[in-house]
Design an enzyme around this catalytic site. Structure first.
Site, PDB file in Angstrom:
ATOM      1  N   LYS A  32       0.778  -1.310  -0.054  1.00 29.67           N
ATOM      2  CA  LYS A  32      -0.070   0.064   0.206  1.00 29.67           C
ATOM      3  C   LYS A  32       0.847   1.277   0.119  1.00 29.67           C
ATOM      4  O   LYS A  32       1.956   1.408   0.677  1.00 29.67           O
ATOM      5  CB  LYS A  32      -0.905   0.063   1.008  1.00 29.67           C
TER       6      LYS A  32
ATOM      7  N   SER B 237      -9.734   1.284   3.052  1.00 27.62           N
ATOM      8  CA  SER B 237      -8.769   1.912   2.165  1.00 27.62           C
ATOM      9  C   SER B 237      -7.633   1.054   1.242  1.00 27.62           C
ATOM     10  O   SER B 237      -7.375   1.855   0.331  1.00 27.62           O
ATOM     11  CB  SER B 237      -8.110   3.084   2.732  1.00 27.62           C
TER      12      SER B 237
ATOM     13  N   SER C 241      -9.808  -1.248   7.146  1.00 27.19           N
ATOM     14  CA  SER C 241      -9.281  -0.824   5.768  1.00 27.19           C
ATOM     15  C   SER C 241      -8.517  -2.219   4.962  1.00 27.19           C
ATOM     16  O   SER C 241      -8.391  -2.007   3.934  1.00 27.19           O
ATOM     17  CB  SER C 241      -8.259   0.151   5.791  1.00 27.19           C
TER      18      SER C 241
END
Lengths: 95, 476
Positions: free
Chosen positions: B78, B154, B178
């Site tokens: 990420k 996310s 997330s």
């Protein structure tokens, strides 16, 4: 507890955000929607409850207070919007 | 070729160590797949650097060096995890669009020690704030199952890349769901470790008392493998726990006989989507058939979790994001006549609407006169939520719940309604507030859209969580 337009403008100033007139209107509406949702916390009896959920039975770890140099100053400074030598340059603070 | 791309990380590791496949060849295949993809899952790709690292692994293997079992395995991470080099760490934000990190995150150091190769940085909601991946400054990620559906957020880019076989493994971060929510929406496995299990050194901070880095993969075995690489104590994160790191795969395949599984009644409300309920009930039947004892438990403060979470998380975010001021790195406004103007314009130009909204809320709840009413109250409610878990997990080994109240929603569907968007996280935020570990594992689909089941365990007992998750996967 509803937040007013003036309050939102003051909070924006504390948060160092530049909000236009329309932004303040929209933000006031959105913040009030969220704040009215969180009102429900008042239903919970929290008398005598500690606010430190993580500290039950734990201590803060300590480490020796020694200086460690960061070995990659060049790359750290290379990302600066404006730098000179080992200084970050910002607009003049004192006239 | 497609057989390689769809292989598990464990299978690929076997092929690499047996010399049936070179690390370079493997990286090339995944890099080509990533380049060809149209879902917008990556913000940055590491081409040459990744291939050079893969070649170094191949050379070491050819020399007969003793290598970790994971050497040569590629993955994506990420874009809020810093990685030294030219490729920026953007956090999905305009304010960091040009930020090249001068250091590696602790997890990146661990990946390097394990010989693993980072192929790219995945798309995400800006500063990890969002449940749909629509808040990225680099455009939304399109869901892997249907292009008009969100992948969740996310860590939407990480979940999508794994679901589409563009990488066998990914790292995400989880502050309120997330990792688990996008894993559920994309039909993959995603684990949020116990708070303190994985060092946050080099993870761009959002809500520091909630954030944790964790793995996403297509199998529970691979999830355990990647957790084993990144877990462990690190003195540079004062909240990193000095706890022994067990073999997370030790319980896999042992089944659930004799385990007690709790179903928290608050996670199965009357208004729960009936198809989601049906899928999760099928998992309950599997556990029963496997010899687990199923009991109903209660987490009575569940309904207050979203409210407490949005106060705690935004308060911490407002403090953490104060560092983006246009002085040392990142975006600086061209309208910077004086210092104050520079701060305000840099921040307003650099942060997107959701980030600004959360900074405003956080600043408000921490401001003089409101601190007791909001922040202190929320922290006390958090203590009660944590106690709920301690009590429930004193009676049972794990808890089983739906990961999300519905399958993936449509792009744009909730963008104008922050409260409804926040309610998406109703079954996941509680876990972050309590600091316990939880994994989302695929539990079938509704009209072709994946559903996730969430297994929640005791602090630092990822082993049992993964053991139960492994008994749920496969054989639909």
């Amino acid at each position: 507890m509803a937040v007013s337009r003036d309050e939102v403008a003051r909070i924006a100033s504390l948060a160092r955000l530049e909000l236009g007139e329309a932004d303040v209107d929209r933000m006031t509406e959105e913040m009030n929607a969220v704040l009215s949702y969180v009102e429900q916390l008042n239903e919970v009896d929290t008398g005598g409850v500690s606010p430190h959920s993580f500290l039950e039975g734990k201590s803060t770890p300590l480490q020796p207070d020694t200086v460690k140099d960061f070995d990659n100053l060049d790359e750290a400074l290379a990302g600066a919007p404006k730098a000179e030598g080992t200084f970050f340059i910002v607009p003049r603070v004192i006239e | 070729m497609s057989e390689i791309l769809s292989s598990s990380a464990a299978a690929l590791a076997g092929k690499l160590s047996a010399g049936e496949l070179s690390a370079r060849e493997l990286c090339q295949k995944f890099l080509a797949a990533l380049e060809a993809d149209g879902h917008n899952c990556l913000i940055g790709v590491r081409g040459e650097e990744a291939l050079a690292e893969a070649e170094a692994v191949d050379a070491a293997r050819a020399r007969g060096d003793k290598l970790p079992a994971t050497a040569g395995l590629p993955l994506v991470i990420k874009d809020n995890i810093v990685l030294r080099g030219k490729l920026p760490t953007t956090c999905g934000s305009k304010i960091l669009h040009n930020f090249a990190s001068p250091y590696d995150a602790h997890v990146v150091e661990r990946l390097r020690q394990a010989g693993m190769i980072v192929l790219g940085k995945t798309n995400m909601d800006e500063f990890a704030m969002g449940s749909s991946n629509e808040n990225s400054a680099f455009g939304p990620v399109k869901g892997p199952v249907a292009q008009d559906r969100v992948p969740g957020g996310s860590s939407g880019g990480s979940a999508t890349a794994v679901a589409l076989n563009l990488a066998p493994l990914a790292l995400g971060s989880d502050t309120g769901g997330s990792i688990r929510q996008p894993a559920a929406f994309c039909g993959v496995v995603g684990l949020k470790p116990t708070y303190g299990r994985v060092s946050r050194y080099g993870l761009v901070a959002y809500g520091s008392s909630l954030d944790q880095i964790g793995p996403l993969a297509r199998t529970v075995e691979d999830t355990a493998l990647l957790l084993g690489v990144i877990a462990g104590h690190d003195g540079r994160d004062s909240t990193s726990a000095d706890e022994p790191v067990p073999d997370f795969s030790a319980g896999l395949g042992k089944g659930v006989k004799g385990l007690k599984v709790g179903l928290p009644k608050e996670y199965f409300p009357d208004e729960l989507d009936k198809n989601v309920r049906a899928r999760v009930n099928e998992q309950v039947e599997k556990l029963k058939a496997g010899g687990a004892k199923i009991v109903e438990v209660s987490l009575p403060h569940t309904k207050y979790a979203i409210a407490a979470y949005y106060i705690v998380a935004t308060a911490e975010a407002s403090a953490n994001l104060a560092r983006y001021d246009g002085v040392r790195y990142g975006h600086r406004s061209s309208k910077a006549g004086d210092l104050l103007e520079m701060y305000r314009n840099s921040r307003s130009e650099g942060f997107g609407p959701e980030v600004q909204r959360r900074i405003m809320l956080g600043t408000y709840v921490l401001s003089s006169g409101y601190y007791d009413a909001y922040y202190l109250k929320a922290q006390k409610v958090r203590t009660l939520i944590t106690r709920d878990f301690t009590e429930a997990l004193g009676q049972v080994d794990v808890l089983l719940t739906p990961t999300t109240p519905t399958p993936a929603f449509r792009l744009g569907e909730l963008m104008d309604d922050p409260v409804s968007m926040y309610l998406q996280d109703i079954f996941t935020v509680t876990i972050n507030l309590a600091g316990v570990p939880a994994v989302s594992v695929p539990a079938g689909a509704v009209d072709g859209l994946p559903v996730g089941a969430q297994v929640i365990g005791r602090h630092f007992d990822e082993q049992t969580v993964l053991r139960v998750a492994a008994s749920l996967e496969g054989d639909e």
